[in-house]
Design a protein around this motif. Sequence first.
Motif, PDB file in Angstrom:
ATOM      1  N   GLU A 132       0.837  -1.194   0.000  1.00  0.00           N
ATOM      2  CA  GLU A 132       0.000   0.000   0.000  1.00  0.00           C
ATOM      3  C   GLU A 132       0.879   1.254   0.000  1.00  0.00           C
TER       4      GLU A 132
ATOM      5  N   MET B 197      -9.044  -6.794  10.193  1.00  0.00           N
ATOM      6  CA  MET B 197      -8.927  -6.207   8.858  1.00  0.00           C
ATOM      7  C   MET B 197      -8.195  -4.868   8.834  1.00  0.00           C
TER       8      MET B 197
ATOM      9  N   GLN C 247      -2.561  -4.622   7.790  1.00  0.00           N
ATOM     10  CA  GLN C 247      -2.219  -4.871   6.394  1.00  0.00           C
ATOM     11  C   GLN C 247      -1.890  -6.340   6.156  1.00  0.00           C
TER      12      GLN C 247
ATOM     13  N   ARG D 188      -5.018  -7.983   5.215  1.00  0.00           N
ATOM     14  CA  ARG D 188      -5.453  -7.633   3.855  1.00  0.00           C
ATOM     15  C   ARG D 188      -4.630  -8.384   2.815  1.00  0.00           C
TER      16      ARG D 188
ATOM     17  N   ASN E  77      -5.927 -11.996   2.877  1.00  0.00           N
ATOM     18  CA  ASN E  77      -7.196 -12.044   2.146  1.00  0.00           C
ATOM     19  C   ASN E  77      -6.974 -12.045   0.640  1.00  0.00           C
ATOM     20  N   LYS E  78      -6.050 -11.188   0.199  1.00  0.00           N
ATOM     21  CA  LYS E  78      -5.766 -11.082  -1.231  1.00  0.00           C
ATOM     22  C   LYS E  78      -5.300 -12.423  -1.789  1.00  0.00           C
TER      23      LYS E  78
END
Length: 298
Positions: free
Chosen positions: A149, A195, A198, A201, A204-205
Motif C-alpha cells: 500500500e 482487517m 495490512q 489484507r 485475504n488477497k
Amino acid sequence: MIDKLEFFIALARHRHFGRAAEECGVTQPTLSAAIRQLEDTLGVVLVQRGSRFKGLTSEGQRVLEWARRIVGDTRTMREELRAARLGLAGHVKIAAIPTALAMVSRLTTPFREKHPDVTFSVTSRTSLEVLTLLSNFEIDVGISYLDNEPLGRVTSVPLYTERYQLITSAGSTHADRQSVTWREVGQLPLCLLTMDMQNRRLINKHLQEAGIEVHPTLESNSMIVLFSHIRTGKWASIMPLNLAETLGFAEPIRAIPIVEPDARHLVGLVAADREPHTPLVSALLHEARALAQSLDMV
C-alpha cells in the motif's frame, strides 16, 4: 513562533482544544490565544470554530504542512547541538506492525550496545497508524510493509522479505505435509488478524486469488491471542516465516510453508522524509542498513 506552531500541530492531531492543551502542558485559554496570535501573524484564519473545533481551513491545511517542516527542522537542530555536546543520547519511539515486533530486538540491541545512553519505547500499530504517527512527530521511526500500500513521502530501508506459513497443531489436517496451497489453507478454521492490519489484507488477497472467500472463525489484533487459540488444536492460522522462526514453534505446533504461490512482501524501517534527520534517526537508519546486510537484503 515555534511554540505556537507546536500548539497548532497538536490541535490538528487531536481535533480538540482541551486535549491539545493537555498534551502541550498549557491551559486551554493559553492554547486558544496562541492559535489566534498565529492567525494574526500570518494574516489568515487557520481553524474553523464554533462551539467546538470543526476542522482546519484550506489555509490551515497548508500551514500545517509548513509547521511540520519547521518544527521538525527545529527539533533536528536542537538534537544535533545536544549530540555534539553530550554524545548520542535520548529516547527513541518505534512503532511496528504486529508481525514485525519479534524482530525489533535485532535492531535495538546492537544499537544500544553502541549508544548506551539511548532508551526505547516500542508499540504495536497498524501500517496506517505508523505513517500517521510519523507525520505527527509522535514516533521517530516505524517498521512496516514497503511494497503493497502507498507509503507517501518517507525514507525507507528494506529489512527482510515476509513469507507465509500455516501454523497448526500436530495431528490436525495437513499437519504432516511438507507444504500446503493457499486454497487448502482456506478450507481450515482460521484465526487471523483484524482487517485494519495490512497483514490480514494481504492474506485475504492471496486467499481470494486462490478462489477462497475469507471467513475466519476468530479475529484479533494480537498475535498472542492467535497463538493461544492455535495451541488448543481447534484453530489454525497464517503467520510470516520470520515470526514463526522467532517464536520457535515446537511440537505440538507445526509450521508448514504455503505455496502456489510462495507469496513474499517486503518489510522495512521507515522514517519521515526529512533532511537532515535527527542524530538518533540517522544512527537508526545506519543500524537498519547494517541489519539488512546481515539478512542478505542488500
